[in-house]
Design a protein around this motif. Structure first.
Motif, PDB file in Angstrom:
ATOM      1  N   LEU A  64     -17.448 -23.075  34.398  1.00  0.00           N
ATOM      2  CA  LEU A  64     -17.620 -23.983  35.065  1.00  0.00           C
ATOM      3  C   LEU A  64     -18.263 -23.950  36.637  1.00  0.00           C
ATOM      4  O   LEU A  64     -19.463 -24.380  36.766  1.00  0.00           O
ATOM      5  CB  LEU A  64     -16.751 -25.294  35.120  1.00  0.00           C
ATOM      6  CG  LEU A  64     -16.971 -26.719  35.713  1.00  0.00           C
ATOM      7  CD1 LEU A  64     -18.094 -27.259  34.653  1.00  0.00           C
ATOM      8  CD2 LEU A  64     -15.726 -27.700  35.497  1.00  0.00           C
ATOM      9  N   TYR A  65     -17.543 -23.228  37.177  1.00  0.00           N
ATOM     10  CA  TYR A  65     -18.186 -22.801  38.608  1.00  0.00           C
ATOM     11  C   TYR A  65     -19.525 -22.013  38.504  1.00  0.00           C
ATOM     12  O   TYR A  65     -20.514 -22.363  39.284  1.00  0.00           O
ATOM     13  CB  TYR A  65     -16.991 -21.676  39.158  1.00  0.00           C
ATOM     14  CG  TYR A  65     -17.425 -21.197  40.654  1.00  0.00           C
ATOM     15  CD1 TYR A  65     -16.816 -22.112  41.812  1.00  0.00           C
ATOM     16  CD2 TYR A  65     -18.370 -20.209  40.968  1.00  0.00           C
ATOM     17  CE1 TYR A  65     -17.338 -21.361  43.052  1.00  0.00           C
ATOM     18  CE2 TYR A  65     -18.353 -19.510  42.261  1.00  0.00           C
ATOM     19  CZ  TYR A  65     -17.985 -20.358  43.092  1.00  0.00           C
ATOM     20  OH  TYR A  65     -18.380 -19.957  44.585  1.00  0.00           O
ATOM     21  N   ARG A  66     -19.601 -21.023  37.624  1.00  0.00           N
ATOM     22  CA  ARG A  66     -20.835 -20.667  37.470  1.00  0.00           C
ATOM     23  C   ARG A  66     -22.150 -21.339  36.775  1.00  0.00           C
ATOM     24  O   ARG A  66     -23.018 -21.458  37.261  1.00  0.00           O
ATOM     25  CB  ARG A  66     -20.712 -19.126  36.380  1.00  0.00           C
ATOM     26  CG  ARG A  66     -19.897 -18.199  37.252  1.00  0.00           C
ATOM     27  CD  ARG A  66     -20.034 -16.736  36.363  1.00  0.00           C
ATOM     28  NE  ARG A  66     -19.479 -16.726  35.018  1.00  0.00           N
ATOM     29  CZ  ARG A  66     -18.222 -16.588  34.545  1.00  0.00           C
ATOM     30  NH1 ARG A  66     -17.284 -16.421  35.604  1.00  0.00           N
ATOM     31  NH2 ARG A  66     -17.992 -16.756  33.265  1.00  0.00           N
ATOM     32  N   GLU A  67     -21.687 -22.256  35.893  1.00  0.00           N
ATOM     33  CA  GLU A  67     -22.508 -23.286  35.173  1.00  0.00           C
ATOM     34  C   GLU A  67     -23.230 -24.133  36.405  1.00  0.00           C
ATOM     35  O   GLU A  67     -23.986 -24.376  36.341  1.00  0.00           O
ATOM     36  CB  GLU A  67     -21.773 -23.880  34.066  1.00  0.00           C
ATOM     37  CG  GLU A  67     -21.681 -23.320  32.830  1.00  0.00           C
ATOM     38  CD  GLU A  67     -20.904 -23.959  31.809  1.00  0.00           C
ATOM     39  OE1 GLU A  67     -20.313 -25.064  31.861  1.00  0.00           O
ATOM     40  OE2 GLU A  67     -20.835 -23.465  30.420  1.00  0.00           O
ATOM     41  N   MET A  68     -22.296 -24.667  37.208  1.00  0.00           N
ATOM     42  CA  MET A  68     -22.574 -25.570  38.217  1.00  0.00           C
ATOM     43  C   MET A  68     -23.325 -24.851  39.339  1.00  0.00           C
ATOM     44  O   MET A  68     -24.097 -25.394  40.372  1.00  0.00           O
ATOM     45  CB  MET A  68     -21.472 -26.193  38.629  1.00  0.00           C
ATOM     46  CG  MET A  68     -21.033 -27.069  37.567  1.00  0.00           C
ATOM     47  SD  MET A  68     -19.395 -27.919  38.209  1.00  0.00           S
ATOM     48  CE  MET A  68     -19.972 -29.243  39.454  1.00  0.00           C
ATOM     49  N   GLY A  69     -23.389 -23.457  39.393  1.00  0.00           N
ATOM     50  CA  GLY A  69     -24.038 -22.727  40.394  1.00  0.00           C
ATOM     51  C   GLY A  69     -23.524 -23.063  41.856  1.00  0.00           C
ATOM     52  O   GLY A  69     -24.260 -23.150  42.784  1.00  0.00           O
ATOM     53  N   LEU A  70     -22.153 -23.037  41.758  1.00  0.00           N
ATOM     54  CA  LEU A  70     -21.579 -23.318  42.915  1.00  0.00           C
ATOM     55  C   LEU A  70     -21.445 -22.230  44.320  1.00  0.00           C
ATOM     56  O   LEU A  70     -21.390 -22.392  45.272  1.00  0.00           O
ATOM     57  CB  LEU A  70     -20.168 -23.738  42.692  1.00  0.00           C
ATOM     58  CG  LEU A  70     -19.984 -24.985  41.843  1.00  0.00           C
ATOM     59  CD1 LEU A  70     -18.712 -25.538  41.578  1.00  0.00           C
ATOM     60  CD2 LEU A  70     -20.610 -26.181  42.859  1.00  0.00           C
ATOM     61  N   LYS A  71     -21.841 -21.065  43.691  1.00  0.00           N
ATOM     62  CA  LYS A  71     -21.677 -19.888  44.609  1.00  0.00           C
ATOM     63  C   LYS A  71     -22.363 -20.244  46.019  1.00  0.00           C
ATOM     64  O   LYS A  71     -22.009 -20.031  47.002  1.00  0.00           O
ATOM     65  CB  LYS A  71     -22.325 -18.554  44.047  1.00  0.00           C
ATOM     66  CG  LYS A  71     -22.151 -17.317  44.783  1.00  0.00           C
ATOM     67  CD  LYS A  71     -22.643 -16.089  44.333  1.00  0.00           C
ATOM     68  CE  LYS A  71     -22.504 -14.966  45.131  1.00  0.00           C
ATOM     69  NZ  LYS A  71     -23.063 -13.809  44.596  1.00  0.00           N
ATOM     70  N   ASP A  72     -23.452 -20.673  45.699  1.00  0.00           N
ATOM     71  CA  ASP A  72     -24.605 -20.893  46.646  1.00  0.00           C
ATOM     72  C   ASP A  72     -24.378 -22.560  47.376  1.00  0.00           C
ATOM     73  O   ASP A  72     -24.323 -22.491  48.457  1.00  0.00           O
ATOM     74  CB  ASP A  72     -26.128 -20.664  46.393  1.00  0.00           C
ATOM     75  CG  ASP A  72     -26.044 -19.326  46.085  1.00  0.00           C
ATOM     76  OD1 ASP A  72     -25.731 -18.311  47.094  1.00  0.00           O
ATOM     77  OD2 ASP A  72     -26.913 -19.005  45.168  1.00  0.00           O
ATOM     78  N   LYS A  73     -24.170 -23.217  46.503  1.00  0.00           N
ATOM     79  CA  LYS A  73     -24.025 -24.705  46.928  1.00  0.00           C
ATOM     80  C   LYS A  73     -22.791 -25.030  47.964  1.00  0.00           C
ATOM     81  O   LYS A  73     -22.883 -26.023  48.899  1.00  0.00           O
ATOM     82  CB  LYS A  73     -23.846 -25.604  45.406  1.00  0.00           C
ATOM     83  CG  LYS A  73     -25.076 -25.754  44.723  1.00  0.00           C
ATOM     84  CD  LYS A  73     -24.860 -26.740  43.675  1.00  0.00           C
ATOM     85  CE  LYS A  73     -26.017 -26.579  42.699  1.00  0.00           C
ATOM     86  NZ  LYS A  73     -25.908 -27.268  41.540  1.00  0.00           N
TER      87      LYS A  73
END
Length: 117
Positions: A64-73
């Motif tokens: 889910l973390y990766r799907e949501m693109g949270l690394k940069d967000k």
């Protein structure tokens, strides 16, 4: 307060942590983080007590973390926005989490668990 152990039953690290608690006679309340997601208020208290950066509470290896693109967000998010997001889905939260009166442990380090006695 008894130890509160938040975990995901299908997570191998969570199973190791639970086994460590049981083998060392450490009593705990078992809570499935996906069925009973932490609230924003709980997360805020735990984060403040832990002494960790709030981003350490994110399950960065989760789908889910990766799907949501949270690394940069999350770099652009406020503390309140991060807490709000974490409270929406237990799979976003790093696990296991162990909470007691004195400390909050995020992730599993066997020595930290054994030293709870």
């Amino acid at each position: 307060m008894e130890n509160l152990f938040l975990q995901y039953p299908k997570c191998s690290t969570c199973r190791k942590a639970k086994k460590c608690l049981e083998e060392n006679g450490i009593k705990f309340i078992d809570r499935d983080i996906t069925m009973d997601n932490p609230t924003k208020d709980e997360l805020k208290k735990w984060y403040e007590k832990s002494g960790l950066e709030l981003k350490k509470f994110f399950n960065t290896s989760g789908v889910l973390y990766r799907e949501m693109g949270l690394k940069d967000k999350i770099k652009e998010m406020t503390e309140d926005e991060m807490l709000e997001l974490l409270s929406t889905d237990g799979k976003l939260v790093k696990r296991p989490i162990l909470v007691n009166d004195n400390k909050v442990l995020v992730g599993f380090k066997e020595d930290d668990y054994k030293n709870l006695k």
